[in-house]
Design an enzyme around this catalytic site. Structure first.
Site, PDB file in Angstrom:
ATOM      1  CB  VAL A 123       6.726   8.960 -27.306  1.00  0.00           C
ATOM      2  CG1 VAL A 123       7.734   7.825 -27.758  1.00  0.00           C
ATOM      3  CG2 VAL A 123       5.435   8.557 -27.494  1.00  0.00           C
ATOM      4  CG  ASP A 151     -12.103   8.315 -39.688  1.00  0.00           C
ATOM      5  OD1 ASP A 151     -12.214   9.418 -39.983  1.00  0.00           O
ATOM      6  OD2 ASP A 151     -11.386   7.375 -40.486  1.00  0.00           O
ATOM      7  NE  ARG A 208     -40.241  21.215 -38.909  1.00  0.00           N
ATOM      8  CZ  ARG A 208     -39.012  21.372 -38.399  1.00  0.00           C
ATOM      9  NH1 ARG A 208     -38.848  22.421 -37.530  1.00  0.00           N
ATOM     10  NH2 ARG A 208     -37.986  20.713 -38.970  1.00  0.00           N
TER      11      ARG A 208
END
Length: 328
Positions: free
Chosen positions: A30, A134, A218
């Site tokens: 900017v 987020d 498993r």
């Protein structure tokens, strides 16, 4: 989207809300793009709180040198309850006017962009840049900081898997994200977690218990469950209940917390932030205001702030389905 006369002499730039890796590259872009176009730049320190109290400083090209690799934000950030009031907004506008600031570029999340829309509605030209780990901001495919945060999470889970395998443990890893499960789902897919528990979908405790017990039966040497902080099922409560049930694994909890916000921004975040910063000035120069820079496919496009703040980003069903299939 609003058009205005492009007699820009001075702009302000600020970061607001939660910090995100890549904010510094956005500030740099900017500042240098504005200066290259003959526009003076004022840095607004400490977000809206700093705007209210006139914490302004002029910024030159050298002031933003050597910051590409730095996490956080050199302008610092803060939350302001006063700015949410009409009186606070009028005070902020007076401060901007006194400093001769013609327009403001605001780098931050949904709350910060909502504040920007309030300024826009009262006559201050505003361009928003989405900065939030987020990835919960509507209208953009990706926000500044998401990629870095996700890489931090992945690195942490990879390390936790090593110790989990050594001790036959189930780890519940809590990620940030408030009410958005993006980070948790993405991390679950990338790291091969047994489950990702997110705010968008309610996960019955029985389903979690079955997933952990099934992994043990498993013959797996570890189990990883990623839990978004906003999910109804709390990581600590889950671990405690499963420990009492004796599902085979010892359980442990790791709350990644604010380490997800820090660190050097990745190459992706540096480049995305830079593109956003350059486009923010280009939009202002073309007479556009009241918009946010958005990543749309490969392009940077202007999205009206009103559209951004009045809509909620939803999590892709494709990602959720993928996470469930690959966890089997």
């Amino acid at each position: 989207m609003i058009m205005f006369k492009t007699s820009l002499r001075t702009i302000g730039v600020m970061t607001s809300g939660g910090d995100a890796p890549g904010m510094n590259p956005a500030i740099r872009a900017v500042v240098r793009t504005a200066l290259a176009n003959g526009i003076r730049v004022i840095g607004i320190e400490d977000g809206y709180e700093g705007m209210l109290n006139g914490r302004f400083r002029e910024m030159g090209a050298r002031d933003v040198g050597g910051i590409l690799q730095r996490g956080g934000t050199i302008l610092r950030t803060a939350r302001s309850m006063e700015f949410k009031t009409p009186e606070g907004q009028r005070k902020a506008i007076r401060q901007l006017s006194s400093a001769g600031i013609d327009a403001v570029v605001i780098i931050g999340g949904d709350g910060s962009l909502t504040g920007g829309m309030k300024l826009q509605e009262q006559g201050v030209p505003v361009i928003g840049i989405p900065g939030s780990i987020d990835n919960d901001i509507y209208g953009t495919d990706m926000c500044v900081g998401v990629d870095t945060a996700l890489n931090t999470i992945v690195d942490a889970i990879d390390k936790l898997r090593d110790t989990a395998s050594s001790h036959n443990r189930a780890f519940f890893v809590e990620t940030m994200g408030r009410n958005c499960g993006y980070l948790a789902v993405q991390a679950g897919i990338i790291c091969g977690a047994e489950m990702a528990i997110i705010p968008e979908y309610e996960t019955p405790f029985k389903e979690v218990a079955e997933a952990v017990e099934d992994a043990y039966k498993r013959g797996k040497s570890h189990c990883i469950i990623v839990v978004a902080e906003g999910a109804k099922l709390n990581a600590n409560e889950l671990a405690a209940k499963l420990q009492e049930m004796n599902v085979g694994f010892d359980t442990r909890v790791t709350v990644l917390g604010h380490v997800q916000r820090g660190g050097k921004p990745t190459a992706f975040d540096r480049f995305l932030a830079t593109r956003f910063g350059v486009k923010a000035i280009e939009f202002l120069l073309s007479g556009q205001t009241g918009v946010m820079t958005a990543l749309t496919g490969r392009d940077i496009t202007p999205i009206p702030l009103a559209t951004v703040v009045n809509n909620r980003r939803t999590l892709s069903e494709e990602y959720i389905k993928m996470a469930r299939i690959l966890a089997r």
